[in-house]
Design a protein around this motif. Structure first.
Motif, mmCIF file in Angstrom:
data_model
loop_
_atom_site.group_PDB
_atom_site.id
_atom_site.type_symbol
_atom_site.label_atom_id
_atom_site.label_comp_id
_atom_site.label_asym_id
_atom_site.label_seq_id
_atom_site.Cartn_x
_atom_site.Cartn_y
_atom_site.Cartn_z
ATOM 1 N N SER A 30 0.843 -1.206 0.000
ATOM 2 C CA SER A 30 0.000 0.000 0.000
ATOM 3 C C SER A 30 0.872 1.247 0.000
ATOM 4 C CB SER A 30 -0.905 0.012 1.248
ATOM 5 O OG SER A 30 -1.833 -1.053 1.179
ATOM 6 N N GLY A 31 2.192 1.045 0.116
ATOM 7 C CA GLY A 31 3.109 2.188 0.108
ATOM 8 C C GLY A 31 3.668 2.543 1.463
ATOM 9 N N ILE A 32 3.258 1.807 2.516
ATOM 10 C CA ILE A 32 3.761 2.109 3.858
ATOM 11 C C ILE A 32 5.010 1.257 4.102
ATOM 12 C CG2 ILE A 32 3.246 2.109 6.343
ATOM 13 C CD1 ILE A 32 0.262 2.228 5.615
ATOM 14 N N PRO A 33 6.147 1.875 4.423
ATOM 15 C CA PRO A 33 7.364 1.073 4.629
ATOM 16 C C PRO A 33 7.209 0.147 5.832
ATOM 17 C CG PRO A 33 7.735 3.350 5.356
ATOM 18 C CD PRO A 33 6.376 3.316 4.709
ATOM 19 N N ASP A 34 7.919 -1.016 5.755
ATOM 20 C CA ASP A 34 7.931 -1.845 6.968
ATOM 21 C C ASP A 34 9.097 -1.362 7.826
ATOM 22 O OD1 ASP A 34 9.406 -4.852 5.410
ATOM 23 O OD2 ASP A 34 10.208 -2.859 5.835
ATOM 24 N N SER A 72 5.098 18.051 16.911
ATOM 25 C CA SER A 72 6.005 18.857 16.059
ATOM 26 C C SER A 72 6.938 17.971 15.231
ATOM 27 C CB SER A 72 6.838 19.794 16.948
ATOM 28 O OG SER A 72 7.499 19.022 17.952
ATOM 29 N N THR A 73 6.782 16.620 15.342
ATOM 30 C CA THR A 73 7.678 15.707 14.596
ATOM 31 C C THR A 73 6.850 14.818 13.671
ATOM 32 O OG1 THR A 73 8.837 15.539 16.728
ATOM 33 C CG2 THR A 73 9.606 14.100 14.938
ATOM 34 N N PRO A 74 7.219 14.760 12.356
ATOM 35 C CA PRO A 74 6.432 13.909 11.451
ATOM 36 C C PRO A 74 6.600 12.430 11.823
ATOM 37 C CG PRO A 74 8.296 14.938 10.301
ATOM 38 C CD PRO A 74 8.286 15.494 11.692
ATOM 39 N N SER A 75 5.567 11.616 11.568
ATOM 40 C CA SER A 75 5.627 10.178 11.879
ATOM 41 C C SER A 75 6.624 9.487 10.950
ATOM 42 C CB SER A 75 4.244 9.542 11.679
ATOM 43 O OG SER A 75 4.377 8.156 11.431
ATOM 44 N N VAL A 76 7.299 8.475 11.461
ATOM 45 C CA VAL A 76 8.271 7.719 10.623
ATOM 46 C C VAL A 76 7.554 7.037 9.461
ATOM 47 C CG1 VAL A 76 10.028 7.318 12.402
ATOM 48 C CG2 VAL A 76 8.121 5.707 12.178
ATOM 49 N N LEU A 77 6.232 6.842 9.604
ATOM 50 C CA LEU A 77 5.482 6.151 8.535
ATOM 51 C C LEU A 77 4.816 7.130 7.577
ATOM 52 C CD1 LEU A 77 3.808 3.303 10.659
ATOM 53 C CD2 LEU A 77 5.852 3.137 9.212
ATOM 54 N N GLY A 78 5.067 8.428 7.745
ATOM 55 C CA GLY A 78 4.408 9.417 6.895
ATOM 56 C C GLY A 78 2.971 9.629 7.371
ATOM 57 N N ASN A 79 2.135 10.271 6.503
ATOM 58 C CA ASN A 79 0.755 10.537 6.891
ATOM 59 C C ASN A 79 -0.110 9.320 6.548
ATOM 60 O OD1 ASN A 79 -1.819 11.288 7.316
ATOM 61 N ND2 ASN A 79 -1.796 13.073 5.925
ATOM 62 N N LEU A 80 -0.438 8.544 7.579
ATOM 63 C CA LEU A 80 -1.136 7.273 7.340
ATOM 64 C C LEU A 80 -2.509 7.471 6.701
ATOM 65 C CD1 LEU A 80 -0.129 5.246 10.531
ATOM 66 C CD2 LEU A 80 0.669 4.938 8.178
ATOM 67 N N GLY A 81 -3.035 8.665 6.780
ATOM 68 C CA GLY A 81 -4.341 8.902 6.148
ATOM 69 C C GLY A 81 -4.259 8.877 4.632
ATOM 70 N N ASP A 82 -3.021 8.888 4.078
ATOM 71 C CA ASP A 82 -2.850 8.961 2.608
ATOM 72 C C ASP A 82 -2.865 7.597 1.940
ATOM 73 O OD1 ASP A 82 -0.370 11.663 2.800
ATOM 74 O OD2 ASP A 82 -2.581 11.630 2.979
ATOM 75 N N TYR A 83 -2.883 6.511 2.729
ATOM 76 C CA TYR A 83 -2.676 5.175 2.128
ATOM 77 C C TYR A 83 -3.990 4.388 2.031
ATOM 78 C CZ TYR A 83 2.202 6.270 3.300
ATOM 79 O OH TYR A 83 3.426 6.868 3.411
ATOM 80 N N ASN A 108 -0.147 -3.644 12.968
ATOM 81 C CA ASN A 108 -0.142 -2.401 12.197
ATOM 82 C C ASN A 108 -1.116 -1.391 12.814
ATOM 83 O OD1 ASN A 108 1.536 -3.876 10.544
ATOM 84 N ND2 ASN A 108 -0.076 -4.382 9.065
ATOM 85 N N VAL A 109 -0.709 -0.138 12.753
ATOM 86 C CA VAL A 109 -1.538 0.927 13.365
ATOM 87 C C VAL A 109 -2.272 1.722 12.277
ATOM 88 C CG1 VAL A 109 -0.003 1.109 15.366
ATOM 89 C CG2 VAL A 109 0.422 2.561 13.371
ATOM 90 N N ASP A 110 -2.186 1.243 11.022
ATOM 91 C CA ASP A 110 -2.647 2.032 9.868
ATOM 92 C C ASP A 110 -4.132 1.927 9.568
ATOM 93 O OD1 ASP A 110 -0.840 -0.400 7.835
ATOM 94 O OD2 ASP A 110 -2.907 -0.502 8.558
ATOM 95 N N ASN A 111 -4.862 1.075 10.317
ATOM 96 C CA ASN A 111 -6.326 0.960 10.147
ATOM 97 C C ASN A 111 -6.738 0.396 8.785
ATOM 98 O OD1 ASN A 111 -8.751 1.693 11.818
ATOM 99 N ND2 ASN A 111 -9.359 2.786 9.962
#
Ligand code: APR
Length: 264
Positions: A30-34, A72-83, A108-111
């Motif tokens: 889906s584009g989310i790195p492991d 103030s810090t971006p998530s290591v997985l990027g914006n999970l709402g985009d996947y 996984n926390v990406d729902n």
């Protein structure tokens, strides 16, 4: 591979209570790195993993500073709402709709399991779209709190509407206990299953990695791995067999054959 896919479909079709355990390898297509694969977040930046190990202590010692840093810090997985879910997620949701798969227990926390239609999902490491009160286990959606406004007004951390305790993201940090309600339900599922489908996980993080080992204590349980590479479950003979390859390609092929068998 074809023979193993047919074997997995037959095992699942005749199962009485199949559960799926999943990890980041479900979402890479889906584009989310492991985390620990060749392009994994920790593989590429070990210091990020070291920082992740400090997060829970930060929350315990100073929740407002924890939240200030978190916002103030971006998530290591990027914006999970985009996947979006991939065919592997949809295959598990379909096998649930056939009545074959009873539960998905995911790290996984990406729902994405929920988004793809799976109804019975245990978010073992929490859910990035929720907040949780560790004190009373109340959970909230991100929409229930205006975190930007709380930050602006210096009113962090968000407080639980039920008990007043400091909320944290539902995501479980290293060293943080698995929320007891989820931990207990997951243990029950691992104890009930006669087939366990373990997809896209390196199976090195505990206590999640204990679940297949618990199932293995019952000799008759069939534990099927679908993963790009062997894991300790493979090497230690915990899994009955591994189908090596991509979850997004293998799971739909298994699902298709399960449907054919169930429809006779
Ligand atoms: N198909 C099959 N397997 C895949 C795919 C894919 N498309 N992409 C990656 N994999 C495999 C990788 O080779 C690896 O063996 O999935 C596994 C993913 O392992 P990890 O990156 O370690 O992810 P996971 O097992 O979910 O990590 C567990 O560690 O950092 C913590 O909280 C985090 O929940 C995470 C936990």
């Amino acid at each position: 591979m074809e023979e193993l896919i047919s074997r997995a479909a037959a095992d699942l079709a005749r199962s009485k209570y199949a559960v799926a355990l999943t990890g980041a390898g479900m979402s890479t297509e889906s584009g989310i790195p492991d985390f620990r694969g060749p392009n994994g977040v920790w593989t590429k930046d070990p210091s990020a993993e070291r920082r992740a190990y400090l997060a829970y202590d930060k929350y315990l010692s100073n929740p407002s500073a924890y939240w200030e840093e978190r916002l103030s810090t971006p998530s290591v997985l990027g914006n999970l709402g985009d996947y979006l879910p991939n065919p592997g997620h949809y295959a598990l949701a379909q096998m649930e709709s056939f009545g074959v798969l009873k539960t998905v227990i995911t790290q996984n926390v990406d729902n994405l399991h929920q988004t793809s239609g799976s109804q019975h999902v245990l978010d073992y490491h929490g859910n990035a779209f929720k907040l949780r009160c560790p004190a009373c286990l109340s959970r909230y959606t991100l929409d229930d709190y205006d975190l930007a406004e709380l930050r602006q007004a210096r009113h962090l951390p968000p407080l639980c509407n039920n008990c007043g305790g400091p909320l944290k993201p539902d995501t479980v940090h290293f060293g943080e206990p698995i929320p007891p309600d989820v931990a207990e339900h997951s243990l029950e599922e691992a104890g009930l299953c006669d087939v366990m489908l373990v997809c896209g996980t390196s199976a090195v993080v505990y206590p999640f990695a204990e679940l297949p080992r618990l199932a293995r204590l019952r000799a008759k349980v069939v534990i099927i791995e679908v993963n790009a590479e062997p894991t300790p479950l493979t090497i230690e003979g915990i899994s009955s067999y591994i189908i090596k390859g991509k979850t997004g390609e293998i799971l739909p092929r298994i699902c298709e054959q399960v449907e054919r068998i169930k429809k006779g």
